[in-house]
Design a protein around this motif. Structure first.
Motif, PDB file in Angstrom:
ATOM      1  N   LEU A  45      -2.503  -1.974 -13.273  1.00 51.01           N
ATOM      2  CA  LEU A  45      -1.062  -2.185 -13.278  1.00 51.01           C
ATOM      3  C   LEU A  45      -0.400  -1.290 -14.326  1.00 51.01           C
ATOM      4  O   LEU A  45      -0.992  -0.965 -15.350  1.00 51.01           O
ATOM      5  CB  LEU A  45      -0.737  -3.650 -13.580  1.00 51.01           C
TER       6      LEU A  45
ATOM      7  N   THR B 260      -7.987  -7.004 -12.407  1.00 49.55           N
ATOM      8  CA  THR B 260      -8.811  -5.793 -12.371  1.00 49.55           C
ATOM      9  C   THR B 260      -8.027  -4.571 -11.907  1.00 49.55           C
ATOM     10  O   THR B 260      -8.555  -3.455 -11.927  1.00 49.55           O
ATOM     11  CB  THR B 260     -10.025  -5.981 -11.433  1.00 49.55           C
ATOM     12  N   LEU B 261      -6.786  -4.750 -11.457  1.00 46.32           N
ATOM     13  CA  LEU B 261      -5.999  -3.635 -10.931  1.00 46.32           C
ATOM     14  C   LEU B 261      -5.350  -2.843 -12.066  1.00 46.32           C
ATOM     15  O   LEU B 261      -4.973  -3.412 -13.092  1.00 46.32           O
ATOM     16  CB  LEU B 261      -4.906  -4.155  -9.982  1.00 46.32           C
TER      17      LEU B 261
ATOM     18  N   ASP C  74      -5.826  -2.788  -1.387  1.00 45.55           N
ATOM     19  CA  ASP C  74      -7.146  -3.166  -1.898  1.00 45.55           C
ATOM     20  C   ASP C  74      -7.803  -4.126  -0.907  1.00 45.55           C
ATOM     21  O   ASP C  74      -7.184  -5.100  -0.451  1.00 45.55           O
ATOM     22  CB  ASP C  74      -6.969  -3.838  -3.264  1.00 45.55           C
TER      23      ASP C  74
ATOM     24  N   ARG D 186      -9.758  -6.451  -1.172  1.00 43.88           N
ATOM     25  CA  ARG D 186      -9.814  -7.844  -1.596  1.00 43.88           C
ATOM     26  C   ARG D 186      -8.540  -8.607  -1.266  1.00 43.88           C
ATOM     27  O   ARG D 186      -8.526  -9.844  -1.271  1.00 43.88           O
ATOM     28  CB  ARG D 186     -10.122  -7.928  -3.088  1.00 43.88           C
TER      29      ARG D 186
ATOM     30  N   MET E  30       1.742  -2.608  -9.238  1.00 42.15           N
ATOM     31  CA  MET E  30       0.959  -1.622  -8.493  1.00 42.15           C
ATOM     32  C   MET E  30       1.375  -1.721  -7.036  1.00 42.15           C
ATOM     33  O   MET E  30       1.453  -2.820  -6.474  1.00 42.15           O
ATOM     34  CB  MET E  30      -0.541  -1.856  -8.628  1.00 42.15           C
TER      35      MET E  30
ATOM     36  N   SER F 153      -1.844   4.391  -2.445  1.00 43.75           N
ATOM     37  CA  SER F 153      -3.165   4.029  -1.937  1.00 43.75           C
ATOM     38  C   SER F 153      -3.081   2.891  -0.922  1.00 43.75           C
ATOM     39  O   SER F 153      -2.116   2.119  -0.903  1.00 43.75           O
ATOM     40  CB  SER F 153      -4.082   3.638  -3.092  1.00 43.75           C
TER      41      SER F 153
ATOM     42  N   PHE G 253       0.925  -0.574  -2.944  1.00 41.23           N
ATOM     43  CA  PHE G 253      -0.011  -0.154  -1.910  1.00 41.23           C
ATOM     44  C   PHE G 253       0.780   0.194  -0.650  1.00 41.23           C
ATOM     45  O   PHE G 253       1.721  -0.510  -0.280  1.00 41.23           O
ATOM     46  CB  PHE G 253      -1.005  -1.273  -1.577  1.00 41.23           C
TER      47      PHE G 253
ATOM     48  N   THR H  22      -8.564 -11.015  -9.209  1.00 38.08           N
ATOM     49  CA  THR H  22      -8.474  -9.695  -8.571  1.00 38.08           C
ATOM     50  C   THR H  22      -7.366  -8.865  -9.209  1.00 38.08           C
ATOM     51  O   THR H  22      -7.562  -7.686  -9.549  1.00 38.08           O
ATOM     52  CB  THR H  22      -8.221  -9.843  -7.060  1.00 38.08           C
ATOM     53  N   ILE H  23      -6.185  -9.467  -9.380  1.00 35.21           N
ATOM     54  CA  ILE H  23      -5.050  -8.740  -9.962  1.00 35.21           C
ATOM     55  C   ILE H  23      -5.394  -8.221 -11.349  1.00 35.21           C
ATOM     56  O   ILE H  23      -5.016  -7.098 -11.721  1.00 35.21           O
ATOM     57  CB  ILE H  23      -3.808  -9.650 -10.004  1.00 35.21           C
TER      58      ILE H  23
ATOM     59  N   TRP I  22       2.418 -13.973 -11.673  1.00 34.03           N
ATOM     60  CA  TRP I  22       2.132 -12.824 -10.807  1.00 34.03           C
ATOM     61  C   TRP I  22       2.772 -13.070  -9.445  1.00 34.03           C
ATOM     62  O   TRP I  22       2.942 -14.220  -9.022  1.00 34.03           O
ATOM     63  CB  TRP I  22       0.627 -12.643 -10.616  1.00 34.03           C
TER      64      TRP I  22
ATOM     65  N   VAL J  82       2.098  -5.640  -6.061  1.00 29.10           N
ATOM     66  CA  VAL J  82       1.552  -6.642  -6.969  1.00 29.10           C
ATOM     67  C   VAL J  82       2.299  -6.500  -8.289  1.00 29.10           C
ATOM     68  O   VAL J  82       2.449  -5.394  -8.811  1.00 29.10           O
ATOM     69  CB  VAL J  82       0.040  -6.434  -7.178  1.00 29.10           C
TER      70      VAL J  82
END
Length: 198
Positions: free
Chosen positions: A43, A40-41, A78, A80, A58, A75, A60, A37-38, A184, A104
């Motif tokens: 960053l 796809t962010l 996410d 997920r 990133m 934002s 949130f 998942t990370i 991460w 993240v």
């Protein structure tokens, strides 16, 4: 500086009230899914005033502007990552909605994070570590270079979780030693509601 490298994580807990560490909070499969998942962010390099850090991040639920010392909008979390937030909240015994901020971060091999306390808008700091292990170091705050201080270390394993609250949150600074491998972290925070200097 007097440095105490404590090899037993339980000893670190005893020496820093408000610091809790739990290994194997996640399974290997859960870790893999979170890393996927990370990846796809979108960053970007973390920015502190005019400097760009080596870690990519990133935010949130809010993004801190170090030029103005203000928390700016960001934002929503996410979707997920919502199951992880819910699980962390249950572990801490707090409503999931109270964890209003998430960060993240990706640490390339060799990336450190210098001495700091997290921004004062938030109270409890809950971190999940993924990928390579890391060494967190703690020293009492405020720091005075002329006074010998004890520095304690916590070895943070992949798939583990830790929380800094109360004295660990406000009476200590922490840093992350340069990582040996790709790592991460996902950090959740709840809102403090009043300003604290530092």
């Amino acid at each position: 500086m007097n440095q105490s490298s404590l090899f037993g994580n339980e000893e670190v807990h005893a020496s820093i009230p408000g610091l809790v560490y739990q290994p194997e909070f996640l399974s290997v499969e859960e870790e893999r899914e979170l890393i996927d998942t990370i990846c796809t962010l979108p960053l970007h390099a973390a920015k502190y005033k005019q400097y760009l850090a080596r870690r990519r991040v990133m935010s949130f639920g809010g993004s801190y502007d170090f030029d103005t010392n203000q928390l700016l909008p960001a934002s929503s979390l996410d979707a997920r990552l919502l199951p992880l937030r819910d699980r962390v909240a249950a572990w801490q015994g707090v409503p999931a909605e109270s964890l209003v901020h998430a960060l993240v971060a990706e640490y390339a091999p060799g990336t450190p994070l210098g001495w700091h306390r997290d921004v004062p808008n938030f109270e409890r700091i809950i971190g999940i570590s993924l990928g390579s292990e890391a060494t967190l170091r703690f020293r009492p705050y405020p720091y005075r270079a002329e006074v010998p201080r004890q520095v304690v270390e916590l070895c943070v394993q992949p798939r583990s979780v830790y929380v800094m609250a109360d004295e660990a949150r406000w009476g200590w600074q922490h840093c992350v030693e340069a990582t040996r491998g790709l790592r991460w972290s996902i950090t959740f925070r709840d809102f403090r509601g009043r300003t604290v200097e530092g």
